[in-house]
Each structure stands twice: as structure tokens, then as C-alpha cells.
Design a protein around this motif. Sequence first.
Motif, mmCIF file in Angstrom:
data_model
loop_
_atom_site.group_PDB
_atom_site.id
_atom_site.type_symbol
_atom_site.label_atom_id
_atom_site.label_comp_id
_atom_site.label_asym_id
_atom_site.label_seq_id
_atom_site.Cartn_x
_atom_site.Cartn_y
_atom_site.Cartn_z
ATOM 1 N N PRO A 192 -4.121 0.508 45.473
ATOM 2 C CA PRO A 192 -5.084 1.635 45.545
ATOM 3 C C PRO A 192 -6.403 1.310 44.838
ATOM 4 N N GLN A 193 -6.315 0.632 43.685
ATOM 5 C CA GLN A 193 -7.550 0.245 42.972
ATOM 6 C C GLN A 193 -8.408 -0.643 43.852
ATOM 7 N N LEU A 194 -7.765 -1.588 44.496
ATOM 8 C CA LEU A 194 -8.496 -2.522 45.363
ATOM 9 C C LEU A 194 -9.114 -1.762 46.538
ATOM 10 N N PHE A 195 -8.306 -0.876 47.122
ATOM 11 C CA PHE A 195 -8.775 -0.108 48.284
ATOM 12 C C PHE A 195 -10.025 0.704 47.926
ATOM 13 N N PHE A 196 -9.945 1.444 46.822
ATOM 14 C CA PHE A 196 -11.081 2.304 46.484
ATOM 15 C C PHE A 196 -12.290 1.495 45.999
ATOM 16 N N SER A 197 -12.004 0.375 45.371
ATOM 17 C CA SER A 197 -13.108 -0.473 44.928
ATOM 18 C C SER A 197 -13.857 -1.027 46.146
ATOM 19 N N VAL A 198 -13.109 -1.539 47.116
ATOM 20 C CA VAL A 198 -13.741 -2.108 48.320
ATOM 21 C C VAL A 198 -14.422 -1.007 49.131
ATOM 22 N N LEU A 199 -13.738 0.132 49.245
ATOM 23 C CA LEU A 199 -14.312 1.246 50.005
ATOM 24 C C LEU A 199 -15.598 1.740 49.340
#
Lengths: 224, 380
Positions: free
Chosen positions: B318-325
Motif C-alpha cells: 500500500p505504501q508503494l501504491f500510494f507513493s507511486v500514485l
Amino acid sequence: MELLKAENVSFSYQNQYQTVHAVKQASCSFEEGKTYAIVGKSGSGKTTLLSLLAGLELPSAGDVFFEGRSTREIDCDAYRRDHAAVIYQSYNLFPLLTAEENVLYPLKLKKIGKAEAKARAHAQLAAVGILPEEYARFPLQLSGGQQQRVAIARALAAGNKIVLADEPTGNLDVESGEQVVEILIRLAHEGGCAVIIITHDPDIAAQMDEVFTMRDGVLDCGSK
Amino acid sequence: MDSFAIKRLLRRPWLSLLTVAIAVMLCAALCYLSGYLDAERARLAQVRDSYDILCVVSDIYGTKTDELGMSRVYSDFILSEENGIGAYIRDPRMIKSFGYRSEFGAGSLVGISSPRCAAALDESMGGGYEAPEGFFGSEKYVCLVPQESYDELAGRVFTFSVTDSAGATPEYAAGNGSGEIEIQVVGWYRGEGTTLYMPYAASQILQMKISGIASTDAASFLVADNAHIEELIKAAAPMLGEVDPTAVAPKGRFGFIIYDEQYRATLAGMEQNIKRLTYLLPLVTLLSLGAGFLVGFLATRGEARTYALMRSIGVTRPQLFFSVLGEQMILPLLAALAVGGAIRQPIFAGVFLLCHAVGCVLATARAVMIAPSAILRERE
């Protein structure tokens, strides 16, 4: 003290053509302050074993234990963030971040304050021989040896107890390779980490406290 | 979104510029088109409400619109709201003409119910007049004279010898169609000539006096509610039939011509525009989604190793997802705020942002699904 242990660990995966049994019933343990080499031919399962030890994969059978707890039970993301650092053959630095920022990144993940993080990052970069004027350089502006040293600094800065290195000298010249190995050995013996190195190089393996050999997924635990 | 994400973003200037360009273009297109659609709809409603559709009473063949000699039954039918079409029309214009002779000459005496009955009085046609309030509804024998004569004739009462228009006097009229009356000059109209204008109601009384009947030479009116022309036609049908130039045995004596071609053409053009916009808007919305996916795809393409690395360092999915998003959405967000603010269409800027985000989410979700060990395993 035993930090990490693999017990009858097997791992299989499906590639394009077949099921690959990469690791078969491997058992081994790793202690603080010691260096280990895992040697074997290409495709023998060394890197898969490393990814199991790093909690990047869960075993198909058996267990990997960190301080007595299975990686099936613990939060593997937190395990990698707080305890196990991985160093890769191809350095794997963030290409758009500077050397300093690459080292700061895991510290930020650990929510370490800006000033302290910076001090730790500088200390680690200095420890691996990166000069202050090189802190602001991007990975592509550094030599292979420098990149690998930055990668090591990144692994060390977070203060992790386990360092897993996947052929860390594979892309380096002899001199740089020797420097990197020296740093890793110092890290174990002076810093109290368990350093596990995957290597093809018998000279590097010879410098380690223990050597495991992998053949077709089977781990031979015979010490050196 | 962390500072490293912003740094990564700023260090990819071309992709960032492309993202901003796409976002500004699509957001502006969406906001502009939606604003244009709203404006077109408002204009359509305005045209529907305020466009003057003129209806002119004619003989049933549609060949003659004046000297109709239309009896009072018809004029009452046109004007009455209860027993006629009065509720469906506005601004009725009724005209009744007489010939006159007086001490200052001869000419036409025309009874009119509205200044728009005569071009000389109609301001929209370059005319003008000055008359006492309530002049056009008055039943008094008063008249307007040409402006040039007014100073001399103002307020004076003259005796007129009046003759009902020959062609318009029905044969069943009771009177002989002529007589003498006194008319007072109370105002003027722009222009010159010998025509005098009097109130239509007074002209009806005058005709009753000299001919024993009341009739109307010409009548026209505007449609009260343009959206209900069909109802007007239906309501008028008993007295004012459908104009038919080829009628052999017509159903009635009078009909009316509706001059609505221009109205319908204007309406059709606007409706066509609105229809096009209605198709175009979802297309641009879809494009926004596609652009979001494209930007997301371009931003995440070739980043598998970076994402795997982040995961291996301990970044959760989730951290990666929101960071990339976050990395992908920050520039479109700024673009949407700027464009939405500039064009004053915050809702559609929001719609753009939402669609763009959906596209980015699809691209990002795909990218962050990568297992961190996949790269290591490839080498094995």
C-alpha cells in the motif's frame, strides 16, 4: 547467538515451461558477528534461498525463522525494513536519487529524524569510502565500485542485523571487489551483524567464517 | 507523498512536462466543453422562451392577410382566453381601416391594438410615437397624426367624414358604411403622410356606428409558449383552420400562417450542437481516463526494478501504491486546480481528476503488483 535459521526449506515455482524446484529441504543457521558464503553454480538455487532468508518469498515447505519466529508469522516488510538488508550484484540504487538520498531512503522509512538520518547516512558513506563531494552524485555518475559501496552504506545505515549480499562483487573489478568484501567482513566482526554472501568466487568464500554449497537446490551445510 | 517522490518527479522533467501538458489540455477541454454545453442549453431555453414566433391570420388559401373583413366572432375568438385562443397567444395585433375626409385632407384612419401593428410606430422597425397612456386600449375617438403636423393639430378636435373600407365591408352590414364623427388629436407618430391611427377598440365602436357590424381587416399575434405550438394549432382549429392553397372545399374562411421556420432552424442548430457536445463530453472523459493510464503506464514503465527494490527495503505494497500514485497525481492535480480555477468549472476539473486518477490507479496497481523477488529469481 543464532539470528536466522532455515529448517527443511523447499521452494518451487512455475516458470514458462515447467515447475522449478529451486530449493530442496535446505537447513542452515546464521549467527551474529559471523560471515557466511553460499556458493554454487548458476541456477543451483542460491539466489532463491537468499530471497527466502530475506523474507522476499515464503517457502513452499519448511520455515525460515528470525529470532525464533517464522517468516510466515511476522510482517516480512517490517522484517526487511528493520532487520534484514539485501545487497545486489547490480547495485540496485534508485537511479533518480543521489548517493546520499539513496542511503537516507530506508532511514526515512524507519521514521528516523532528518538530522539524525543525515548524520548516520554521512557516517556510513564515509565508512565505505564515499567522499563528501560524491554524496550529491546520481548513481550513473558513480563507478560500479562506488555504487556498490553506496548500496552497502544503504544496507548498513538502517542498522540491520542481517546483511544478505547477492554476488556483491560480481560486477566489480578486483580491487573494488576486495574493498567491498573487506567492508562486509568488518561489518560482521566489528558491527556484530550476520553477513551472508552469495558468490561464485572461491577466494571470497575462503574469507568467510562458514561456507554452504548449493547443488541443484540442495544445500550442503559442510563448513569450510 | 514523500519528498523523495517529489524529487523523483522533478528529475524526470520530460515526463512531468508531458503529464502537465496532457492534464492541462484534457482538463481545459472538459471544462470548456461542459461550460459550452451549459451555455448552449441556457441559450436553447432562452430561445424557446423568448423567440417571437409570428402568426398571421389569412384567408384559408393563405393568399391574403389584409382586408379580410373578419367578423367580430373571429376577433373575439382570437382575443378570448376562455372561448378562444387568447391563452395561447401574446401581443395580438388587430387592424381595422377606414377612409376619411376632413378639413385638412383625406387619407386612411387605421384602428390598431398595438404599436407593433404599424411600422411607423414600431420602434423595432425604426418607427416611434407619443401617445397618452392606455391609448391602444381606449374606446375614445382619439388619434395619432404624423409628427410634422402634430404641433399645429395637437389637442384639437376635428370632424371626420369616415367611410368603411369598401372591400372589407360585408354585404350583410346593417349601416351604409359611412358617417361623421369627431376625433381628437392626442399624439403623434414618426413620419409623414395622411394616415391617422386610432385605438382598435374605438375603431370597432366606430364601425358599429356606421356599418352596424364590427370587423377586422388584419390580425396577427405571437405564440405565447413556443414549446406548445401544437396546442395552439389544436385550440385554433375550430375557427382558424389549416391554410391550404389547394383546398377545393375549404372547411372555414380563415386560417393562420405560423412563421416559425427560422425558429425551428435556430432550434435545430442548437439541438444538434448540444447533441454533439453530449457525445463529445463522455469521449473526453474517457480520454482523461486513458491519459491517466498512459501517464501512469509511462511513469511506471521500466520502474519494475525500482519498485521491487523499494519493496525489498521494506516498503509495504500500500505504501508503494500510494507513493507511486501520488507521484503521478500531483501534477494533474495542480493542473486541474489551475484550469478549473481559471475556467471556473471546479466540478468538471474534479471529474477530469477522478477519471485521470482511475487511469493512474489501473496503471499503478499493475506496476506495484510485482513481487520483489521476481528480479532476483529471473537471474537464477
